[in-house]
Write a protein that holds these residues in place. Structure first.
Motif, PDB file in Angstrom:
ATOM      1  N   ALA A  48       0.842  -1.196   0.000  1.00 39.15           N
ATOM      2  CA  ALA A  48       0.000   0.000   0.000  1.00 39.15           C
ATOM      3  C   ALA A  48       0.876   1.244   0.000  1.00 39.15           C
ATOM      4  O   ALA A  48       1.931   1.269   0.644  1.00 39.15           O
ATOM      5  CB  ALA A  48      -0.912   0.003   1.227  1.00 39.15           C
ATOM      6  N   GLY A  49       0.461   2.257  -0.762  1.00 36.83           N
ATOM      7  CA  GLY A  49       1.207   3.508  -0.826  1.00 36.83           C
ATOM      8  C   GLY A  49       2.156   3.573  -2.003  1.00 36.83           C
ATOM      9  O   GLY A  49       2.580   4.663  -2.407  1.00 36.83           O
ATOM     10  N   GLU A  50       2.486   2.416  -2.579  1.00 39.55           N
ATOM     11  CA  GLU A  50       3.390   2.422  -3.737  1.00 39.55           C
ATOM     12  C   GLU A  50       2.630   2.783  -4.999  1.00 39.55           C
ATOM     13  O   GLU A  50       1.403   2.712  -5.051  1.00 39.55           O
ATOM     14  CB  GLU A  50       4.036   1.039  -3.893  1.00 39.55           C
ATOM     15  N   THR A  51       3.387   3.166  -6.019  1.00 39.08           N
ATOM     16  CA  THR A  51       2.726   3.516  -7.280  1.00 39.08           C
ATOM     17  C   THR A  51       2.749   2.311  -8.225  1.00 39.08           C
ATOM     18  O   THR A  51       3.615   1.434  -8.120  1.00 39.08           O
ATOM     19  CB  THR A  51       3.426   4.699  -7.970  1.00 39.08           C
ATOM     20  N   LEU A  52       1.800   2.325  -9.128  1.00 37.09           N
ATOM     21  CA  LEU A  52       1.670   1.220 -10.085  1.00 37.09           C
ATOM     22  C   LEU A  52       1.146   1.798 -11.391  1.00 37.09           C
ATOM     23  O   LEU A  52       0.172   2.550 -11.405  1.00 37.09           O
ATOM     24  CB  LEU A  52       0.667   0.196  -9.524  1.00 37.09           C
ATOM     25  N   ARG A  53       1.800   1.449 -12.483  1.00 40.80           N
ATOM     26  CA  ARG A  53       1.329   1.927 -13.789  1.00 40.80           C
ATOM     27  C   ARG A  53       0.424   0.868 -14.411  1.00 40.80           C
ATOM     28  O   ARG A  53       0.788  -0.315 -14.457  1.00 40.80           O
ATOM     29  CB  ARG A  53       2.527   2.213 -14.698  1.00 40.80           C
TER      30      ARG A  53
END
Lengths: 326, 400
Positions: free
Chosen positions: A96-101
């Motif tokens: 949670a909190g990480e970015t994902l494309r």
């Protein structure tokens, strides 16, 4: 000779992982929000997104959130034992909190309007079915879901679905208690004006296809999920199709079928069910490699690669140009 | 959903009258225009002729049962002249038979036939192209399917002469027991016995559709009796209809010289020409269903147990579906959705074979024949439910 320029690279969207949940054993559910705070584009039931993983892999996962709330998307990911990096990466590395494309939602498993529906899900194959249930319930259609899995604790969203729709409509069949889905009982008696939507492992879908041969042509719609997580997965790029009889080249975009693209370009193709089932649109492959998504050809035919069903099948990953006898 | 109920239009004309059969389309247009559902006094059945209603009856197999047979009488109430076929059954009896048949006849198995199916068409059309004219029915349409289809099923040579008379019986029995019916059944017992003999396991070669259907008995999917009935269904449904399909296609194209010229330039269009011709001159024109439960169709109440006569050929010319030019042939039209092969649960399983036979014959003829035109009036067949010709004289010029 008209040549349309390829418009490659589907739009990507940067997201933040809002939450990682574990709705069942070996299943991770990711809730995503847009990094720019905007809403996601509206999407249809049955849609999936490409997820761009840090290790360079691109994986497709069905959306299993409500289409009523476009502020978030949810996917469910099963950790597969022989994973070469896709599902294992999602489970082990994403927090949670990480970015994902991701890509914008696309739909290879569209819900066709009908008076009645029969949904069949095996394991994580429940994910694309969830938005479908929401859609047919809202439309007031008659429906029933049979959801099979090894045991209740491996079956994501089972309790949630029972609570929302009731056990009359949602039949949860856990193998350790009731055995496998009894397809003879479920599909042995074809119903009129009822479409069958099925998603699950290949073995289950093969058996369903066999039973549905006794149903009216075109009723069965399936999505096969790749359980072994090997290779590059399905081709997600647009590709070109050259029509060998006219020399015309058309680009098949990610959101359309070969059939639609060549019909738009003015070519004639005989077709009927447009769902990979009836075999009417069988087309000879002059060159190039197809990714077969139909239920009409035998495995031997698919391996031979001489013909394809252009209503659902596409160019294989790595094949940017198919030449078809059209 | 509230529907305003109304009475059906009453028709005194008999659709099985030889005069109507010889020239059916004016009657069918009147029937279509009379309303959604009509009542036919001659047969004591309801009739649907518009695309929407025909489609509804064909696809709602729970309301419109096949188990009462395709004729005007309920075969469950009478002593039927033969055990019910797949066409005369409902799920779940129908289901296993349909599964078995679909497993045997599919794109893979049919594609393999293009090779063996082509030389007889080459041979027939090469000989005919040397003439100044011929009869498209007796010299071609009736010859070709008999050259290829019984071999594909894998039945012995002996007894094949019974196939056409038997098919004639089977389809005429979907109409009333009139003079036409009685003529067809004149030597019925002999034909039926010979065809049943051809359907037995020991009659089959080792590779044909017949053997593959019998293999489904070994797999435990169907019974021996069902295998016999499925092979019988192939033999009775797979010959006449294709003959009529080829004949009707040529009857249309002989009247449309521009279409012939266009097809000569682009023979890959042959399959579309066949499809459009099947829409316009559908070989299988009509059959009955039985109302299983009280229902309402197009605002008309239908009681359980009554028969509905379904006019496929009329639905395929419904201007509401096909436009104002529904009665003309157009190569540019997409005829997708026509009901010449039926629709839904009982849609013709042999469709890919029939389409391929028709396409092969047409393509071979296109290659060798520059122009084709009528050489005299075609003679329609007086048949209770099939539309076709006894004779269709054409004059031709050979391609150089």
């Amino acid at each position: 000779m008209p040549v349309t320029a390829p418009s490659f690279a589907p739009a990507t969207i940067d997201t933040v992982i809002e939450a990682v949940e574990h709705p069942a054993q070996s299943v991770a559910s990711l809730v995503l929000r847009r990094s720019d705070g905007q809403q996601f584009p509206a999407w249809e039931a049955g849609s999936h997104i490409d997820v761009h993983l840090e290790n360079g892999l691109i994986r497709q996962y069905s959306l299993c959130s409500s289409r009523q709330s476009l502020s978030e998307l949810r996917i469910g990911v099963l950790r597969t034992p022989d994973s070469r990096g896709g599902s294992a990466h999602v489970h082990d590395a994403l927090r949670a909190g990480e970015t994902l494309r991701i890509s914008a939602p696309r739909n290879n498993f569209p819900l066709v309007d009908s008076r009645k529906y029969l949904f069949l899900a095996g394991g994580i194959g429940i994910t694309p079915i969830i938005p479908m249930l929401e859609a047919v319930e809202a439309a007031g259609r008659q429906w029933v879901l049979y959801y099979g899995g090894r045991s209740r604790d491996t079956m994501a969203f089972a309790r949630e679905l029972e609570a929302t729709y009731g056990t009359e409509k949602v039949k949860i069949i856990a193998e350790d208690v009731e055995g496998r889905l009894n397809l003879q009982e479920i599909l042995g008696m074809p119903r009129a004006h009822m479409l069958v939507y099925a998603c699950g492992p290949g073995g289950m879908l093969g058996a369903i296809e066999d039973f549905c041969m006794g149903w009216p042509p075109g009723v069965l719609h399936t999505e096969r999920f790749v359980a072994n997580d090997l290779g590059a997965g399905g081709n997600t790029e647009p590709f070109e199709v050259e029509l060998s009889l006219t020399g015309t080249t058309v680009t098949v975009d990610t959101h359309q079928s070969i059939l639609e693209a060549v019909e738009q370009a003015g070519a004639r193709v005989l077709s009927s069910c447009r769902a990979g089932l009836c075999g009417t649109c069988e087309t000879r492959i002059v060159s190039g490699e197809a990714e077969h998504r139909d239920a009409a050809l035998t495995e031997a035919d698919k391996d031979a690669g001489e013909v394809m069903m252009v209503c659902v099948s596409r160019a294989a990953a790595g094949c940017s140009r198919l030449v078809l006898e059209l | 959903m509230s529907t305003i109920l109304h009475e059906p239009a009453i028709f005194t004309e008999d659709p099985f009258d030889p005069a109507v059969i010889a020239d059916p389309y004016p009657f069918l247009a009147r029937l279509r225009e009379a309303g959604s559902v009509s009542y036919l006094e001659a047969t004591g059945s309801y009739a649907v002729a518009g695309y929407e209603e025909v489609y509804e009856v064909l696809t709602d197999f729970e309301t419109y049962s096949s188990a009462g047979g395709l004729g005007p009488r309920d075969i469950r109430k009478d002593e039927a002249w033969r055990p019910p076929s797949i066409l005369e059954s409902d799920p779940p009896i129908h289901t296993v038979m349909r599964r078995a048949l679909t497993g045997v006849i599919n794109p893979g198995t049919v594609r393999a036939l293009r090779g063996p199916f082509t030389p007889p068409a080459v041979e027939l059309t090469t000989a005919l192209a040397k003439l100044q004219g011929f009869d498209a029915i007796t010299d071609l349409a009736e010859k070709y399917p008999l050259r290829v289809f019984p071999d594909a099923v894998g039945i012995p040579e002996e007894g094949r002469e019974h196939l056409l008379p038997y098919g004639n019986m089977v389809f005429n029995a979907f109409g009333p027991e009139n003079y036409i019916f009685k003529q067809a059944f004149a030597q019925g017992d002999a034909h039926a016995a010979a065809v049943m003999k051809s359907c037995q396991r020991e009659s089959m070669d080792e590779v044909g559709f017949g053997a593959q259907i019998w293999a489904k008995v070994a797999e435990g999917l169907i019974s021996e009796q069902q295998a016999t009935l499925l092979v019988r269904a192939l033999l009775s449904a797979g010959v006449d209809t294709t003959i009529f399909g080829i004949g009707n296609t040529l009857s249309v194209l002989a009247r449309y010289p521009e279409a012939w010229a266009q097809l000569r330039k682009n023979p890959s269009m042959a399959k579309f020409a066949v499809d459009e011709a099947l829409r316009l001159e559908s070989p299988f024109q009509k059959f009955h269903r039985t109302v299983a439960v009280d229902t309402v169709l197009g605002g008309v109440k239908l009681e359980a147990g009554t028969k509905v006569l379904v006019f496929l050929g009329a639905a395929n010319r419904d201007p509401r579906k096909w436009g104002e030019d529904a009665d003309s042939f157009s190569l540019d039209r997409s005829s997708s959705g026509h009901v010449a092969f039926g629709m839904g649960l009982h849609q013709c399983v042999g469709q890919p074979i029939a389409r391929m036979e028709m396409e092969i014959v047409l393509q071979q003829l296109l290659e060798r024949v520059q122009t084709i035109e009528p050489a005299g009036a075609p003679v329609p067949i007086i048949h209770n439910v099939l539309r076709g010709f006894e004779s269709l004289p054409v004059s031709i010029t050979a391609a150089r």
